[in-house]
Design a protein around this motif. Structure first.
Motif, PDB file in Angstrom:
ATOM      1  N   PHE A   1       0.869  -1.123  -0.104  1.00  0.00           N
ATOM      2  CA  PHE A   1      -0.029   0.067  -0.091  1.00  0.00           C
ATOM      3  C   PHE A   1       1.098   1.379   0.034  1.00  0.00           C
ATOM      4  N   PRO A   2       0.564   2.372  -1.039  1.00  0.00           N
ATOM      5  CA  PRO A   2       1.559   3.471  -1.116  1.00  0.00           C
ATOM      6  C   PRO A   2       1.600   4.518   0.044  1.00  0.00           C
ATOM      7  N   TYR A   3       0.745   4.203   0.984  1.00  0.00           N
ATOM      8  CA  TYR A   3       0.515   5.200   2.160  1.00  0.00           C
ATOM      9  C   TYR A   3       0.839   4.449   3.514  1.00  0.00           C
ATOM     10  N   MET A   4       1.224   5.268   4.460  1.00  0.00           N
ATOM     11  CA  MET A   4       1.329   4.893   5.597  1.00  0.00           C
ATOM     12  C   MET A   4       0.028   5.214   6.607  1.00  0.00           C
ATOM     13  N   VAL A   5      -0.960   4.338   6.897  1.00  0.00           N
ATOM     14  CA  VAL A   5      -2.059   4.643   7.580  1.00  0.00           C
ATOM     15  C   VAL A   5      -1.911   4.570   9.295  1.00  0.00           C
ATOM     16  N   VAL A   6      -2.352   5.688   9.890  1.00  0.00           N
ATOM     17  CA  VAL A   6      -2.187   5.699  11.300  1.00  0.00           C
ATOM     18  C   VAL A   6      -3.543   6.436  11.673  1.00  0.00           C
ATOM     19  N   LYS A   7      -3.896   5.721  12.897  1.00  0.00           N
ATOM     20  CA  LYS A   7      -5.290   6.085  13.539  1.00  0.00           C
ATOM     21  C   LYS A   7      -5.074   7.473  14.130  1.00  0.00           C
ATOM     22  N   ASP A   8      -4.370   7.382  15.534  1.00  0.00           N
ATOM     23  CA  ASP A   8      -4.216   8.665  16.023  1.00  0.00           C
ATOM     24  C   ASP A   8      -2.919   8.970  15.943  1.00  0.00           C
ATOM     25  N   LEU A   9      -2.359  10.345  16.003  1.00  0.00           N
ATOM     26  CA  LEU A   9      -1.271  10.788  15.852  1.00  0.00           C
ATOM     27  C   LEU A   9      -1.285  11.891  17.100  1.00  0.00           C
ATOM     28  N   LYS A  10      -0.092  12.002  17.899  1.00  0.00           N
ATOM     29  CA  LYS A  10      -0.002  12.936  18.934  1.00  0.00           C
ATOM     30  C   LYS A  10       1.692  12.991  19.102  1.00  0.00           C
ATOM     31  N   TYR A  11       1.710  14.365  19.731  1.00  0.00           N
ATOM     32  CA  TYR A  11       2.956  14.774  19.967  1.00  0.00           C
ATOM     33  C   TYR A  11       3.158  15.070  21.314  1.00  0.00           C
ATOM     34  N   GLU A  12       4.373  14.369  22.040  1.00  0.00           N
ATOM     35  CA  GLU A  12       4.494  14.544  23.316  1.00  0.00           C
ATOM     36  C   GLU A  12       6.027  14.477  23.591  1.00  0.00           C
ATOM     37  N   ASN A  13       6.594  15.158  24.529  1.00  0.00           N
ATOM     38  CA  ASN A  13       7.917  15.186  24.850  1.00  0.00           C
ATOM     39  C   ASN A  13       9.016  15.039  23.717  1.00  0.00           C
ATOM     40  N   THR A  14       8.740  16.076  22.772  1.00  0.00           N
ATOM     41  CA  THR A  14       9.663  16.375  21.534  1.00  0.00           C
ATOM     42  C   THR A  14       9.288  15.032  20.645  1.00  0.00           C
ATOM     43  N   LYS A  15       8.542  14.042  20.537  1.00  0.00           N
ATOM     44  CA  LYS A  15       8.241  13.058  19.629  1.00  0.00           C
ATOM     45  C   LYS A  15       6.905  12.964  19.127  1.00  0.00           C
ATOM     46  N   TRP A  16       6.595  12.647  18.115  1.00  0.00           N
ATOM     47  CA  TRP A  16       5.210  12.084  17.386  1.00  0.00           C
ATOM     48  C   TRP A  16       5.510  10.855  17.942  1.00  0.00           C
ATOM     49  N   PHE A  17       4.046  10.505  17.961  1.00  0.00           N
ATOM     50  CA  PHE A  17       3.577   8.942  18.170  1.00  0.00           C
ATOM     51  C   PHE A  17       2.452   8.714  17.252  1.00  0.00           C
ATOM     52  N   TYR A  18       2.325   7.459  16.918  1.00  0.00           N
ATOM     53  CA  TYR A  18       1.221   6.828  16.400  1.00  0.00           C
ATOM     54  C   TYR A  18       0.651   5.851  16.984  1.00  0.00           C
ATOM     55  N   CYS A  19      -0.525   5.389  16.813  1.00  0.00           N
ATOM     56  CA  CYS A  19      -1.322   4.109  17.245  1.00  0.00           C
ATOM     57  C   CYS A  19      -1.414   3.165  16.139  1.00  0.00           C
ATOM     58  N   GLU A  20      -0.725   2.164  16.538  1.00  0.00           N
ATOM     59  CA  GLU A  20      -0.733   0.992  15.407  1.00  0.00           C
ATOM     60  C   GLU A  20      -0.507  -0.348  16.304  1.00  0.00           C
ATOM     61  N   PRO A  21      -1.398  -1.064  16.743  1.00  0.00           N
ATOM     62  CA  PRO A  21      -2.337  -0.479  17.877  1.00  0.00           C
ATOM     63  C   PRO A  21      -1.844  -0.070  19.228  1.00  0.00           C
ATOM     64  N   TYR A  22      -0.474  -0.045  19.514  1.00  0.00           N
ATOM     65  CA  TYR A  22      -0.113   0.672  20.616  1.00  0.00           C
ATOM     66  C   TYR A  22       0.783   1.842  20.028  1.00  0.00           C
ATOM     67  N   TYR A  23       1.058   2.813  20.754  1.00  0.00           N
ATOM     68  CA  TYR A  23       1.797   4.002  20.595  1.00  0.00           C
ATOM     69  C   TYR A  23       3.044   3.448  20.174  1.00  0.00           C
ATOM     70  N   GLU A  24       3.752   4.064  19.015  1.00  0.00           N
ATOM     71  CA  GLU A  24       4.909   3.839  18.769  1.00  0.00           C
ATOM     72  C   GLU A  24       5.381   5.310  18.402  1.00  0.00           C
ATOM     73  N   VAL A  25       6.743   5.361  18.292  1.00  0.00           N
ATOM     74  CA  VAL A  25       7.562   6.751  17.855  1.00  0.00           C
ATOM     75  C   VAL A  25       7.518   6.748  16.454  1.00  0.00           C
ATOM     76  N   LEU A  26       7.108   8.012  15.842  1.00  0.00           N
ATOM     77  CA  LEU A  26       7.095   8.235  14.560  1.00  0.00           C
ATOM     78  C   LEU A  26       8.316   9.182  14.169  1.00  0.00           C
TER      79      LEU A  26
END
Length: 184
Positions: free
Chosen positions: A63-88
């Motif tokens: 698939f040509p796109y990276m699909v993420v549900k929630d995206l949040k920025y905390e403590n100088t890092k972006w996190f995405y939910c897949e299904p747990y929050y991981e650093v982006l």
């Protein structure tokens, strides 16, 4: 005297060939290969997803796109939910982002969301939460482009026209008519 009229029943279209039959089997839409190829390469992501759902011709191995549900920025890092929050890591992103649920950004870097949007191809969010952000009207329109935003939080943030003037709140409200929860 009878005349042979069988020649009048001759079809003017060429007889079907094996190649022609295969072409119709491969492409049930009846469109020539170059048009289908053009659609596959140049369709916007939402149209391409619909095309993939109706024909496997439009599917990709990857698939040509990276699909993420929630995206949040905390403590100088972006996190995405897949299904747990991981650093982006936006600097090493291989595919454009397709965000499906929400964006939450709480930071003092006023241009952080602007830098994120350069990596986003589709924003289908229902929740938007920004703190200490300054974004342009075009960036705001990209964030809410799905028309599905229901929860909207904007703290110490504002939207600007291209000339730097702040967009009034009533104009912003007109752009998000489906909002059921609003915090400013």
């Amino acid at each position: 005297m009878e005349m042979d009229m069988s020649f009048l029943n001759i079809s003017m279209s060429p007889p079907p060939t094996k190649k022609r039959c295969l072409l119709l089997e491969q492409h049930p839409f009846g469109l020539p290969e170059p048009i289908l190829y053009y659609l596959k390469k140049n369709s916007n992501p939402k149209l391409l997803l619909k095309l993939m759902q109706i024909s496997k011709y439009f599917c990709f191995k990857d698939f040509p796109y990276m699909v993420v549900k929630d995206l949040k920025y905390e403590n100088t890092k972006w996190f995405y939910c897949e299904p747990y929050y991981e650093v982006l890591d936006l600097s090493n992103l291989k595919k454009p982002l397709w965000i499906t649920k929400g964006i939450n950004c709480y930071t003092e870097d006023v241009s952080l969301v602007s830098s994120l949007l350069s990596k986003v191809i589709v924003c289908d969010i229902t929740k938007l939460g920004l703190d200490d952000q300054i974004i342009t009207l075009n960036e705001f329109k990209l964030l809410i482009s799905s028309g599905n935003v229901k929860t909207f939080s904007f703290f110490h943030s504002h939207v600007e026209y291209e000339n730097g003037e702040i967009v009034p709140i009533d104009e912003i409200m007109k752009l998000i008519p489906n909002v059921t929860e609003f915090r400013w």
